[in-house]
Design an enzyme around this catalytic site. Structure first.
Site, mmCIF file in Angstrom:
data_model
loop_
_atom_site.group_PDB
_atom_site.id
_atom_site.type_symbol
_atom_site.label_atom_id
_atom_site.label_comp_id
_atom_site.label_asym_id
_atom_site.label_seq_id
_atom_site.Cartn_x
_atom_site.Cartn_y
_atom_site.Cartn_z
ATOM 1 N N ARG A 73 -29.649 24.211 -42.980
ATOM 2 C CA ARG A 73 -30.208 23.061 -42.276
ATOM 3 C C ARG A 73 -31.140 23.527 -41.164
ATOM 4 O O ARG A 73 -31.041 24.639 -40.669
ATOM 5 C CB ARG A 73 -29.087 22.221 -41.657
ATOM 6 C CG ARG A 73 -28.226 21.471 -42.648
ATOM 7 C CD ARG A 73 -27.156 20.668 -41.929
ATOM 8 N NE ARG A 73 -26.294 21.529 -41.117
ATOM 9 C CZ ARG A 73 -26.396 21.685 -39.813
ATOM 10 N NH1 ARG A 73 -27.337 21.042 -39.134
ATOM 11 N NH2 ARG A 73 -25.574 22.485 -39.150
ATOM 12 N N LYS A 214 -25.918 16.106 -45.280
ATOM 13 C CA LYS A 214 -25.655 15.877 -43.865
ATOM 14 C C LYS A 214 -26.360 14.625 -43.343
ATOM 15 O O LYS A 214 -25.909 14.033 -42.362
ATOM 16 C CB LYS A 214 -26.055 17.105 -43.051
ATOM 17 C CG LYS A 214 -25.151 18.307 -43.305
ATOM 18 C CD LYS A 214 -23.673 17.981 -43.092
ATOM 19 C CE LYS A 214 -22.789 19.210 -43.264
ATOM 20 N NZ LYS A 214 -21.344 18.878 -43.157
ATOM 21 N N HIS A 233 -15.728 15.420 -39.142
ATOM 22 C CA HIS A 233 -16.211 16.596 -39.859
ATOM 23 C C HIS A 233 -15.014 17.505 -40.092
ATOM 24 O O HIS A 233 -14.727 18.404 -39.293
ATOM 25 C CB HIS A 233 -17.296 17.302 -39.027
ATOM 26 C CG HIS A 233 -17.921 18.460 -39.738
ATOM 27 N ND1 HIS A 233 -18.289 19.620 -39.100
ATOM 28 C CD2 HIS A 233 -18.252 18.644 -41.035
ATOM 29 C CE1 HIS A 233 -18.819 20.473 -39.963
ATOM 30 N NE2 HIS A 233 -18.797 19.902 -41.142
ATOM 31 N N SER A 251 -18.695 26.217 -39.353
ATOM 32 C CA SER A 251 -18.949 27.089 -40.489
ATOM 33 C C SER A 251 -18.380 28.479 -40.236
ATOM 34 O O SER A 251 -18.569 29.061 -39.158
ATOM 35 C CB SER A 251 -20.460 27.179 -40.737
ATOM 36 O OG SER A 251 -20.740 28.022 -41.820
ATOM 37 N N LYS A 255 -12.511 26.288 -43.031
ATOM 38 C CA LYS A 255 -12.179 24.879 -43.287
ATOM 39 C C LYS A 255 -12.016 24.597 -44.779
ATOM 40 O O LYS A 255 -11.013 24.008 -45.211
ATOM 41 C CB LYS A 255 -13.276 24.003 -42.668
ATOM 42 C CG LYS A 255 -13.095 22.515 -42.839
ATOM 43 C CD LYS A 255 -13.977 21.764 -41.847
ATOM 44 C CE LYS A 255 -15.428 22.173 -41.915
ATOM 45 N NZ LYS A 255 -16.094 21.714 -43.159
ATOM 46 N N THR A 256 -13.001 24.991 -45.569
ATOM 47 C CA THR A 256 -12.940 24.747 -47.012
ATOM 48 C C THR A 256 -11.881 25.633 -47.671
ATOM 49 O O THR A 256 -11.099 25.177 -48.506
ATOM 50 C CB THR A 256 -14.312 25.005 -47.653
ATOM 51 O OG1 THR A 256 -15.260 24.090 -47.099
ATOM 52 C CG2 THR A 256 -14.265 24.812 -49.155
ATOM 53 N N ASP A 270 -14.876 18.362 -46.472
ATOM 54 C CA ASP A 270 -15.859 18.402 -45.379
ATOM 55 C C ASP A 270 -15.961 17.153 -44.509
ATOM 56 O O ASP A 270 -16.113 17.272 -43.304
ATOM 57 C CB ASP A 270 -17.237 18.709 -45.961
ATOM 58 C CG ASP A 270 -18.218 19.205 -44.912
ATOM 59 O OD1 ASP A 270 -17.823 20.023 -44.075
ATOM 60 O OD2 ASP A 270 -19.369 18.765 -44.939
ATOM 61 N N ARG A 335 -23.968 29.128 -51.265
ATOM 62 C CA ARG A 335 -23.054 27.991 -51.429
ATOM 63 C C ARG A 335 -22.920 27.577 -52.884
ATOM 64 O O ARG A 335 -23.782 27.844 -53.707
ATOM 65 C CB ARG A 335 -23.540 26.792 -50.604
ATOM 66 C CG ARG A 335 -23.420 27.020 -49.103
ATOM 67 C CD ARG A 335 -23.470 25.746 -48.335
ATOM 68 N NE ARG A 335 -23.254 25.954 -46.921
ATOM 69 C CZ ARG A 335 -22.134 25.662 -46.283
ATOM 70 N NH1 ARG A 335 -21.097 25.169 -46.951
ATOM 71 N NH2 ARG A 335 -22.028 25.853 -44.979
#
Length: 544
Positions: A73, A214, A233, A251, A255-256, A270, A335
């Site tokens: 991003r 996003k 988030h 990031s 988290k994932t 997410d 990703r």
């Protein structure tokens, strides 16, 4: 005249003759365009992307694409139109920059001209799995793989559901368009623009698909609080008994990875909303980082990457076509995106009850925070607004030692309202539903990054398992000074010495110096919120 092609069970009715061949695009000013493809099945989009030279298939069947100049991003190039009444609510500043409605109109007209004679792809679907709050969304793109990305990641419509797909929030993504710049109020040629009054977003100059994802999250962050829903988030999963857990983190904090637990069902990786009925996933898929991915460490993610998924900026050997997940020559932000049902034990409804446990994940490169600690509701509000993690030496130019970084609510670039508004929503729900919040360090313990190894993933998983099963709450705690954190003194599957970081440091004096340094960074950062929160939240921060 434009042709129209509609595909799969996602389509609500056959294409009609005449102006309807553009599925209404002419009404919004996109005229004289080429063939319009609407909700084509993923296999068809996959084939078209390959035929158009947008990507190629890896041996596991995933579509491999490269996003060109931008592999992530570009938050400095996101703008929101400054107009009534939305401008009264927006948190204006470096995160949400203003652009005039006149410049919006100029850029839209340039995009409309650019789109002439071009084939376009439409994804009509939704953001949000809760029927009460799902937002109709339409994504118009010039790249077949961008439409495949949306079909993979957003909420796919059920048969007949598009019959009432009225007034959708429309995202127009022209990733190759380079026809705007500073003359139109932009910083450079790439941009993401959001116009709440027109119910629309424009993306140009960047082929990175995460901008679409996003943008949808930013829109929900604006709309849902007005309906009494807390947008978050975070990732979420569910135990076999129906208990849900949330995982907040920036990031690189896990988290994932940590929410993809073989022993629990994945709700989403997410973005979620927390309503009066419980939580719900905004999406229908996952967007996982793949750098250094291995089947041994992350089997669920590894197995989910197959035909029907997309690999972004991952390096594949041009001769053998073997995937090298360790190669970061294009970017460290490699990703994969895949639909949730590619995870064996996912919650297909995308919904769960009120969470019992909430984890704030931080990658502490200073090595001073404990692997897990219990937070009071006031501490939870403080750490939520802080959104701490740390940059590691060598990841950016000029970063020679660990550097604290803060992102409010663990997602500042996506916040439409002031962070304190979301912090108040969190406190309200913690009070109503008695959820326990845990601060989890997934980084380094016993020394700074580069001096010691990062805490093993299996240790962190053991801590989280003990927390969600209730075992960790039964363990006596020890207080870590400065941050006043209550740390369980033991956990099955984790070496005793890991629990209290100061005991692992070769020099206790060096530890004390570093924890004070980190505490000072917290205090300096929190000054921006001190006039927007209650005194008990301010007092919940570290004390030097």
């Amino acid at each position: 005249m434009a042709q129209a092609k509609e595909g799969g069970k996602a389509a609500s009715s056959p294409a009609k003759i005449g102006t309807e061949k553009t599925f209404g695009l002419h009404k919004m000013g996109l005229k004289n365009i080429g063939t319009v493809y609407r909700n084509l099945p993923i296999p068809t989009l996959n084939e078209m992307a390959v035929a158009r030279g947008e990507g190629f298939l890896a041996p596991n069947g995933a579509l491999v694409v490269h996003t060109g100049k931008f592999s992530g991003r570009s938050p400095k190039d996101k703008f929101t139109v400054d107009q009534d009444p939305s401008n009264k609510k927006i948190w204006w500043g470096p995160i949400n920059q203003r652009i005039s409605s006149e410049n919006w109109d100029n850029i839209f007209q340039k995009i409309a001209s650019y789109a002439q004679k071009r084939d376009l792809f439409i994804f009509d679907g939704f953001v949000g799995n809760d029927p009460r709050y799902k937002l109709p969304v339409r994504v118009i793109s010039e790249l077949a793989w961008h439409s495949m990305f949306c079909q993979t990641l957003l909420v796919r419509p059920e048969p007949g559901e598009l019959d009432n797909h009225n007034d959708p929030f429309t995202v127009i993504d022209m990733g190759k368009f380079l026809g705007a710049g500073p003359a139109e109020g932009l910083r450079q040629e790439n941009f993401t623009l959001v116009n709440f009054e027109k119910n629309m977003a424009l993306i140009g100059g960047s082929e990175y698909a995460g901008e679409m994802k996003k943008s949808a999250f930013f829109i929900m962050n604006y709309l849902l609080p007005q309906k009494g829903v807390f947008p978050m988030h975070c990732s979420a999963n569910m135990g076999h008994g129906g208990d849900t857990a949330l995982f907040f983190g920036l990031s690189g904090t896990g988290k994932t990875t940590l929410s993809a637990d073989p022993n629990r069902k994945l709700i989403g990786d997410d973005e979620h909303g927390w309503s009066d009925a419980g939580i719900f996933n905004f999406e229908g898929g996952c967007y996982a980082k793949t750098i250094n991915l291995t089947r041994e460490k992350e089997p669920q993610i590894w197995d989910a990457i197959r035909f029907g998924s997309v690999l972004e900026n991952v390096i594949v050997d041009p001769l053998t076509r073997e995937i090298d997940y360790d190669d970061m020559s294009l970017t460290e932000n490699t990703r994969a995106t895949y639909p949730n049902h590619f995870i064996d034990n996912c919650v297909l409804s995308g919904m769960g009850g009120h969470p019992k446990n909430i984890f704030f994940l931080t990658c502490d490169a200073f090595g001073v925070l404990p692997p897990i600690s219990k937070l009071t509701p006031e501490q939870a509000a403080y750490h939520f607004l802080s959104g701490y993690t740390a940059k590691v030496a060598g990841t950016e130019a000029g970063v020679d030692e660990p550097m604290a970084t803060f992102s409010s609510c663990f997602g500042a670039p996506f916040l439409a309202l002031h962070p304190a508004d979301y912090g108040e929503m969190l406190r309200d729900r913690l009070k109503k539903h008695d959820a326990q919040v845990w601060l989890v360090n997934t980084g380094w313990i016993g020394g700074a990054a580069g001096e010691v190894d990062r805490i093993p993933l299996h240790h962190t998983r053991a801590l989280l398992t003990a927390a969600v099963t209730g075992e960790l709450a039964k363990i006596s705690t020890q207080v870590v000074p400065i941050f006043d954190l209550h740390v369980p003194t033991s956990c099955q599957g984790v070496p005793q010495e890991y629990m209290i970081p100061r005991n692992l440091w070769a020099s206790a004096e060096k530890y004390d110096e570093k924890i004070r340094e980190l505490a000072g960074a917290f205090l300096d950062n929190f000054k921006q919120f001190s006039d927007r929160v209650t005194p008990d939240v301010v007092a919940a921060g570290p004390r030097i």
